[in-house]
Every structure is written in C-alpha cells, then in structure tokens.
Write an enzyme that holds these catalytic residues in place. Structure first.
Site, PDB file in Angstrom:
ATOM      1  N   PRO B 131      16.733 -17.470  49.356  1.00  0.00           N
ATOM      2  CG  PRO B 131      14.976 -16.734  50.718  1.00  0.00           C
ATOM      3  CD  PRO B 131      15.312 -17.098  49.300  1.00  0.00           C
ATOM      4  CD  GLU B 246      26.535 -12.930  37.434  1.00  0.00           C
ATOM      5  OE1 GLU B 246      25.618 -13.414  36.727  1.00  0.00           O
ATOM      6  OE2 GLU B 246      26.455 -12.828  38.662  1.00  0.00           O
TER       7      GLU B 246
END
Lengths: 253, 381
Positions: B131, B246
C-alpha cells in the site's frame, strides 16, 4: 511404409490479398506466408499413420523458393521425420506450375520409394487442383482425391471422398496418391519444444537439375484483377419495407 | 510483419502457433473470462503443453532454452489478442514472477517447482508492491522474522497480479540484516494455503478484467527458512534485475495491443460511412492513423532491437527504461485515437476497442510508471 507429403508455401489465408499494379499477379513482397492449409492436413494424416504404426517414416517435400524451408520446418515440428527442399525459383512471385511440380515429385518418388503420397487437394493460392492427379498419371499409380477419411488395409487404401451431394468410399490399390480435403482431420499445434527439435532434423536441399526436370512455365498469365468491390447495403426499418423493396426494387419476389 | 534482422525461422513459427492458439482458444472464450475475473487454469495448462510458458527455461524442466527475442514474440502476440487481462495473467507467470524462483532458486527449489511452472500446473505471482511502496522497493514494510528454522512473515501486499489464484508467491520482505535498506530486502517463496497468508481483497479494476488481482495479507505466516530465494539481503538487486525483463515484456505486449487496435480501427474506418463516404476518405483521419502506424512500427523495431541486444548479453537498462516509458504512453495515444475514430461505438461496453482502451491505461503505470522510467533514462543520459 514410407509416406511422402508435398507441402507448398503459400500466402497466409489471413492476409488480404492485393493485386500488383501491373496486373501480373498478387503482391507477395513482405507478405506473411504459411503452409498451404490442405497440406497441413496431409502432414497431420501422415503423422497419425506413423503414430498408429501404419507408416514408418514421414518425408515432407517442398518445391519453390529457398524460404520454403520455413514451411518444411513447420512440417518437421509437427512430426515429419525429414525434409527435402527443391529450390526451383529465386523470386517469391514465381509459381512453379503443377506439371513441373508433378514431374519433380515423380522423380522424388522414384528415389524415395514411398508406399503412399498424401497431398493437399489444392493450394489456396492458385486453386489449380491438379498436381496430385498429374503425379498419379506420371507414375501410373492409383489415385483417390478429396479424402475425408483414409484407412490403410494391407495393400489397399480405403478412402472416403467428398463428392457433390454426399460421400463416396473407394478402394485404391497401393502404392497410391491421396489428396486430402478439409474435413479429414484437425492439424495439431507444433509445440515450442518440437519447433526447437525440428531444427536438428535433416533437411536436404536440391535443385530441379538434380532430377533433370525443366520447370520453365508452359502457361502465361494474361491478367490478374481484384474482385469487384461490394456496393454498400441499406438498412430497412421494418419487414413491410423489406418486402416492398424486394418486390419493387430488387424484383426478386 | 517479419523482422529478419532480429528473428529466426523458429521465432516466426512460434508466432504462428501463438496466433492460432489465440484465434482458436482465446477469442471464442475470453469475454466470459472478463466476467469471471480470471483465466481458467485449463487454458494455462494448454499453453504449458505447447511450450509457451517455458520459452527461456532449460529443457530439463520442459522449457525450450530460447532467449529474449522469443519472449518478446510471446508478449507481442498475447498483446495482439486484444484481451490484455488474459495476456498479463500468462506474462506475469512466465516473465515477472517465476523468474524470481528460477534466477535465485536453489537446485532443490527449482527441482521442486520449475517443471510444474513450465507445464502451467503451478501458477506464480510476485508480491513486491505494498500500500505504501511500489517502484520504491526499499520502502517495503512487510517483515520476515527468523524463528528457529522458520521465517515468520507479517505485512500486506497490494495490486498483486495472479494474487487470488496463484499456487506460488515470490514475496519481497525485509529481514533483520542490520544493513542499509537496499541490503535488507529478501525474496521468500510462499506456497498457496500456507496458514497466515490470505487474500484480504479481490481488487476491482478499470481494465485487465480477466486477470485476478489481490491485496494479500500475511499474519504470522510461517514458512521454512529453506524457502528463502537466493541469499538473504539480496532481494533488492534480484528485483531490480528482474524488472528489466518485466519491462521489455510489457513494452512488447503494448505494441501488440497497439497494432491490434490500429488494425481494428483501419477496418472500421474503411467500412463506416459518414457524410456519404467511408471515414477513411477523410484526410484528417487517415493521416492520424498513418502517423500512429509509423510510430508503432518504430517502437516495435526498437523493442526487437533491444531484445536482440539483451539476448546477445549487452547492457540495455537505459533502452529498456526508454521502451517502457515510450510504449506505455504510445499505446494510450493509439487507444485514444482508435476510440475517437470508432465514434459512439467506441464508448460502448462490449466493443473490443472500449475494452482495449481500458486495458491499456495501466501500461503507463504498472511495472514502472512513466515518470519513474524517465528518471532511469535521464540518469543515463
């Protein structure tokens, strides 16, 4: 029994074909090419015969430009054992005619002595539907065209053919030529490990001279043209309007 | 389009097989996956059988030992499927999550899982983001405390792709190394159903609807110390290295998406009539599409060139960062115009272009936001 499978490199069936500006043919420069779909079905059938223990070896052969080795690699990745490439053209726009192809295949057959030739019924580029039949005539072998089912029983092939209005089953004496239709099977995927293994399978490169065959064209293309473009349709608001239009404008009812 | 400069026959053959798989298995079914919020395991296993999930991994695990170029072909073709949620499910598994297990894993860890990963029997997720920490990996707060022969994990992870249904999680944690932040990050493998690991929330996203995304919670989640991936305190460097892969994969995927959107839009404007002629007859429209096509072609060539250089062992961090920034933005520009030229249709739920535009939005955010990528580029100018 050895099975010989001729495969042709053709314009991919997904490509929107464009006619060359001078009308001499279809533009193939930088266009995606693939194995003729009917030939893919023939390769699949040959591999299944091998898996069933009916065939002992599957040999794929292609006649055309050097890049056709990519097509042969696909056949090898699907499961063919080895491949022969006869480089008969150096321009992708040169199409070797069915008679020349049949003569070359006849020479390959004499050398390889397969018990069965499984071929696509036609190539989707020029739709000649002639090579298998010509090969049969040159070799004096029996032929079964448009196969939707093939069973080998001893020295005969039982072949179900798709004919107008139904199916016909014939018994052909081996060795024979079978040309395959769309519904014979669904070709397998070439898995990536098999694509990599195919790189190590033998691929012999030959020329028409090796077989003493003259591939120069006997036919000349007069003109190639795009099909007429479809005219825009109209939307009708109701069934009544549709009927009125069909009566008054189209004159079909 | 073929790239003979960078690709070999086997790459084009792989492309053909993926394209066929997408046409036969994805297109007829994926609208349902979008509704279900996940890609069926069956599909991933079929991809495994065809070798699509083990492109770079060694043959001993069922892989094909190919290089970055083949990975880029996979990513581009999955992007072309128009279902980016499906594409990202597979690509996170192959190129963003399982790489942690393979690159840092011990021979025992690899032996225990890699064959299943390549076959699509075990699906992998990577849990780095929290978060309060995303690209800022050093700022993570999830901890792993040693207790006897175990690690005990506590904390939460956010926006975890494949997070709801994964079998294996590669989790970034802080361990008590006492060193600087960069040397206190470690990667730990956590298997599904480990007590203390739970899906706190299934996240509801704007796009990528067929990809399952979770907020994960670790509460006294105990795993054996052998589950440490690589050396303790080396996680930060492993993450940074794997980010390179990625990012090039995301860049390739976006160019697949962009090209598919352009193809779709070209078809549309050539048939859709307005003011008595197809939209294609409007110079403003066809010139915009022509320029976008040129930009996508240029970016794709850059993707392939960089993949080839990476495969040859060159250092391409700057180029990969450029690509991620460039392609993440470009795909959104393409989608904006493609929706525009679809008119009202492009704003309707159920149309392909509407879904693609929603899917593309995250590409300038996930995997390294454009702003973060541009700083990486700037540092190297």
């Amino acid at each position: 029994m050895k099975v010989l499978v001729p495969v042709k490199r053709v314009i991919d069936y997904n490509v929107k074909v464009r006619v060359k500006a001078d009308g001499s043919g279809v533009d193939l420069a930088n266009v995606k090419m693939s194995m003729n779909p009917f030939d893919e079905i023939a390769v699949e059938e040959a591999i299944r015969l091998k898996e069933e223990g009916v065939a002992s070896e599957v040999v794929a052969v292609s006649i055309g430009v050097k890049q056709a080795q990519e097509t042969l690699r696909t056949a090898l990745a699907m499961g063919a054992d080895r491949a022969i490439l006869i480089v008969a053209a150096d321009d992708v726009h040169t199409d070797i005619e069915p008679l020349a192809v049949a003569k070359l295949l006849a020479a390959v057959v004499k050398e390889e002595e397969p018990g069965l030739v499984l071929a696509g019924k036609q190539a989707i580029d020029n739709d000649m539907n002639a090579t298998g039949q010509m090969l049969s005539a040159l070799l004096g072998w029996s032929q079964a065209t448009f196969a939707s089912e093939v069973t080998i029983e001893g020295d005969h092939a039982l072949v179900t053919r798709e004919v107008d209005g139904g199916l016909q089953t014939i018994k052909a004496k081996m060795p024979c030529i079978v040309t395959v239709d769309l519904r014979l099977n669904e070709p397998r995927y070439a898995s990536l490990p098999n694509i990599m293994k195919a790189k190590k399978k033998p691929l012999d490169e030959k020329t028409p001279d090796d077989y003493g065959v003259d591939v120069s064209p006997r036919l000349s293309i007069v003109k190639t043209a795009e099909p007429p473009t479809r005219k825009a349709g109209v939307k009708v608001g109701s069934v009544d309007e549709l009927i009125t239009k069909l009566k008054d404008e189209a004159g079909v009812i | 389009m073929v790239y003979p400069l960078f690709l070999d026959d086997e790459h084009e053959m792989l492309r053909d097989q993926i394209r066929r798989f997408v046409a036969e298995k994805v297109h007829p079914a994926a609208d349902q996956w979008e509704k279900d919020g996940c890609v069926p395991r069956e599909i991933l296993r079929e991809m495994g059988e065809l070798g699509f999930l083990g492109i770079r991994y060694p043959e001993e695990y069922g892989g094909s030992a190919m290089d970055t170029r083949a990975t880029v072909v996979l990513a581009e073709e999955l992007g072309r499927s128009t279902y980016a949620g499906f594409a990202i499910t597979a690509l996170v598994h192959t190129d963003m999550a399982s790489v942690h297990l393979f690159n840092a894993g011990s021979p025992e860890q690899r032996a225990a899982h890699m064959a299943d990963v390549v076959a699509g029997r075990k699906i992998v997720a990577v849990a780095v983001t929290e978060p309060d920490a995303g690209s800022d990996v050093k700022g993570i707060r999830t901890t792993a405390r040693r207790e006897g022969g175990d690690f005990v994990l506590n904390g939460s992870k956010m926006f975890i792709t494949n997070g709801v249904h994964a079998d294996l999680y590669c989790v970034a944690v802080k361990t008590e190394t006492g060193g600087p932040a960069s040397r206190s990050v470690s990667m730990i493998l956590v298997e599904k159903d480990t007590p203390g690991l739970s899906v706190a929330r299934v996240l509801d996203k704007t796009g990528w609807r067929s990809s399952d995304t979770a907020e994960l919670s670790f509460q006294d989640c105990r795993v054996p110390a052998e589950n440490l991936l690589g050396a303790e305190g080396q996680g930060f460097y492993a993450i940074m290295r794997n980010f390179q892969n990625e990012r090039i994969v995301l860049a390739a995927m976006t160019m697949g998406e962009a090209q598919a959107a352009l193809d779709l839009t070209l078809d549309y404007v050539k048939t859709r009539a307005a003011f008595g002629a197809p939209l294609w007859s409007k110079q403003a429209i066809r010139q915009r599409l022509a320029m976008l096509s040129a930009r996508v072609a240029a970016a794709r060539a850059f993707v392939y060139a960089t993949a080839a250089r990476d495969a040859a062992g060159e250092e391409v961090v700057k180029e990969v960062s450029m690509l991620k920034a460039l392609c993440g933005e470009l795909v959104n520009e393409v989608m904006y115009d493609c929706v525009q030229f679809h008119g009202g249709t492009g704003y309707m739920r159920g149309t392909t272009i509407e879904r693609m535009a929603r899917d593309a939005r995250v590409q300038s955010i996930g995997g390294g936001a454009t702003e973060v990528m541009l700083e990486e580029v700037a540092k190297r100018l």
